[in-house]
Scaffold this active site. Structure first.
Site, PDB file in Angstrom:
ATOM      1  N   ASP A  95       0.823  -1.212   0.000  1.00 50.55           N
ATOM      2  CA  ASP A  95       0.000   0.000   0.000  1.00 50.55           C
ATOM      3  C   ASP A  95       0.855   1.258   0.000  1.00 50.55           C
ATOM      4  O   ASP A  95       1.875   1.327   0.695  1.00 50.55           O
ATOM      5  CB  ASP A  95      -0.849   0.025   1.286  1.00 50.55           C
ATOM      6  CG  ASP A  95      -2.313  -0.229   1.014  1.00 50.55           C
ATOM      7  OD1 ASP A  95      -2.758  -0.059  -0.138  1.00 50.55           O
ATOM      8  OD2 ASP A  95      -3.022  -0.595   1.964  1.00 50.55           O
ATOM      9  N   LYS A 124      -0.425  -0.189  -4.324  1.00 54.43           N
ATOM     10  CA  LYS A 124      -1.868   0.096  -4.320  1.00 54.43           C
ATOM     11  C   LYS A 124      -2.075   1.510  -3.797  1.00 54.43           C
ATOM     12  O   LYS A 124      -1.440   1.908  -2.817  1.00 54.43           O
ATOM     13  CB  LYS A 124      -2.604  -0.911  -3.428  1.00 54.43           C
ATOM     14  CG  LYS A 124      -4.093  -0.598  -3.275  1.00 54.43           C
ATOM     15  CD  LYS A 124      -4.886  -1.754  -2.720  1.00 54.43           C
ATOM     16  CE  LYS A 124      -4.903  -1.861  -1.217  1.00 54.43           C
ATOM     17  NZ  LYS A 124      -5.442  -0.677  -0.507  1.00 54.43           N
ATOM     18  N   GLU A 193     -13.870  -1.659  -2.271  1.00 49.43           N
ATOM     19  CA  GLU A 193     -14.165  -1.922  -0.849  1.00 49.43           C
ATOM     20  C   GLU A 193     -15.549  -1.407  -0.488  1.00 49.43           C
ATOM     21  O   GLU A 193     -15.889  -0.253  -0.786  1.00 49.43           O
ATOM     22  CB  GLU A 193     -13.096  -1.248   0.033  1.00 49.43           C
ATOM     23  CG  GLU A 193     -13.354  -1.469   1.530  1.00 49.43           C
ATOM     24  CD  GLU A 193     -12.167  -1.167   2.431  1.00 49.43           C
ATOM     25  OE1 GLU A 193     -11.062  -0.883   1.920  1.00 49.43           O
ATOM     26  OE2 GLU A 193     -12.356  -1.220   3.661  1.00 49.43           O
TER      27      GLU A 193
HETATM   28  O1  KIV Z   1      -5.015  -1.806   3.961  1.00 44.72           O
HETATM   29  C1  KIV Z   1      -5.625  -2.838   3.671  1.00 44.72           C
HETATM   30  O2  KIV Z   1      -5.487  -3.885   4.300  1.00 44.72           O
HETATM   31  C2  KIV Z   1      -6.533  -2.789   2.550  1.00 44.72           C
HETATM   32  C3  KIV Z   1      -7.544  -3.889   2.485  1.00 44.72           C
HETATM   33  C4  KIV Z   1      -8.692  -3.493   3.317  1.00 44.72           C
HETATM   34  C5  KIV Z   1      -7.917  -4.195   1.105  1.00 44.72           C
HETATM   35  O3  KIV Z   1      -6.515  -1.892   1.767  1.00 44.72           O
END
Ligand code: KIV
Length: 276
Positions: A95, A124, A193
């Site tokens: 992320d 992401k 989500e």
């Molecule tokens: O940060 C995370 O774990 C996510 C999931 C909720 C998809 O973005």
């Protein structure tokens, strides 16, 4: 030349973006789980997860914050490094934390760190039309991108809580248009989500790239859950889409295998985990 990447003592080759693309087109559900350390990463990989996300959810489940906002790029790199050491087959996504992709050059610098230092194979980021320029810039530099739409936890203070998104048909149409623009800009995966089943279905059908859902219903190309939610570790109220797979299982590995198998055979998510 590709020996290290392709031969890790596995009977199956490691997953990559084209494997995920092929799975979508073959109608084979993609099982995804978050992980934050090497030991759980190894279990998740052994259980057969196709994709592992080092999510900024670590701010909540590891660090104990109420939101993902305090998480930094260094935090993600630390956890991504540890996770990458536990994986053999699964595809590793990391992320981009809050405010780490405000400008194209900032996003690029941080994405490069997540890949070079953290070992991520894809980054992401949360956002819709506002992130098209960033996705284009990353894609132009061959950085694989997953675009996160629907409920965007980094915007929790702006939207006033963790709420289902896209119930209003106009908002669902806007989400579909944004998903298409992000795909056209170069996104390789779209994650949805907390959206009604119908929005998940329409968006997954309209896109060429895999659509992974968390609370987005059964008609998307894959599912993801936060590791600690699916193992029943998370205390207090959990979102409707969460299922505790540890119930009835003798070990964390068995619970993870049950999750992967229910995603693959389509029995998770059931109607009780979905939004209308
Ligand atoms: O940060 C995370 O774990 C996510 C999931 C909720 C998809 O973005």
């Amino acid at each position: 030349m590709y020996t290290q990447l392709e031969q890790r003592g596995m009977t199956e080759p490691p997953i990559n973006v084209s494997t995920l693309q092929k799975m979508k087109h073959a109608g084979q559900p993609i099982a995804c789980i978050t992980a934050y350390d090497a030991s759980y990463a190894a279990l998740v990989d052994t259980a057969g997860a196709d994709l592992v996300l080092v999510g900024d959810s670590l701010g909540m489940v590891i660090q104990g914050h109420d939101t993902t906002i305090p998480v930094t790029v260094d935090d993600i790199i630390y956890h991504s490094k540890t996770v990458s050491r536990g994986l053999r087959r699964a595809f590793l996504v990391a992320d981009m934390p809050f405010m780490s992709y405000t400008k194209p050059h900032i996003a690029l610098d941080n994405a490069v760190r997540l890949m070079q230092e953290g070992g991520a194979m894809m980054v992401k980021l949360e956002g819709g039309d506002d992130q098209v320029e960033i996705v284009e810039h990353l894609a132009r530099h061959d950085i694989p991108v997953c675009a996160h739409l629907g409920l965007k936890p980094q915007s929790v203070h702006k939207i006033g809580g963790f709420k289902v998104q896209g119930r209003d048909p106009d908002k669902a149409r806007e989400m579909l248009a944004s998903a298409k623009r992000l795909q056209d800009a170069g996104a390789d995966i779209v994650l949805l989500e907390c959206v009604p089943n119908e929005a998940g279905k329409i968006i997954a059908e309209a896109l060429e790239v895999p659509v992974i859902g968390i609370g987005a219903g059964p008609d998307v190309d894959g599912q993801i859950l936060v590791l600690y939610d699916l193992l029943g570790i998370t205390q207090g109220r959990t979102p409707k889409f969460v299922k505790n797979f540890q119930v009835g299982c003798h070990s964390p590995l068995a619970a993870l295998q049950a999750y992967v198998s229910e995603v693959k055979d389509g029995s998770y998510p059931g109607p009780e985990h979905c939004f209308s």
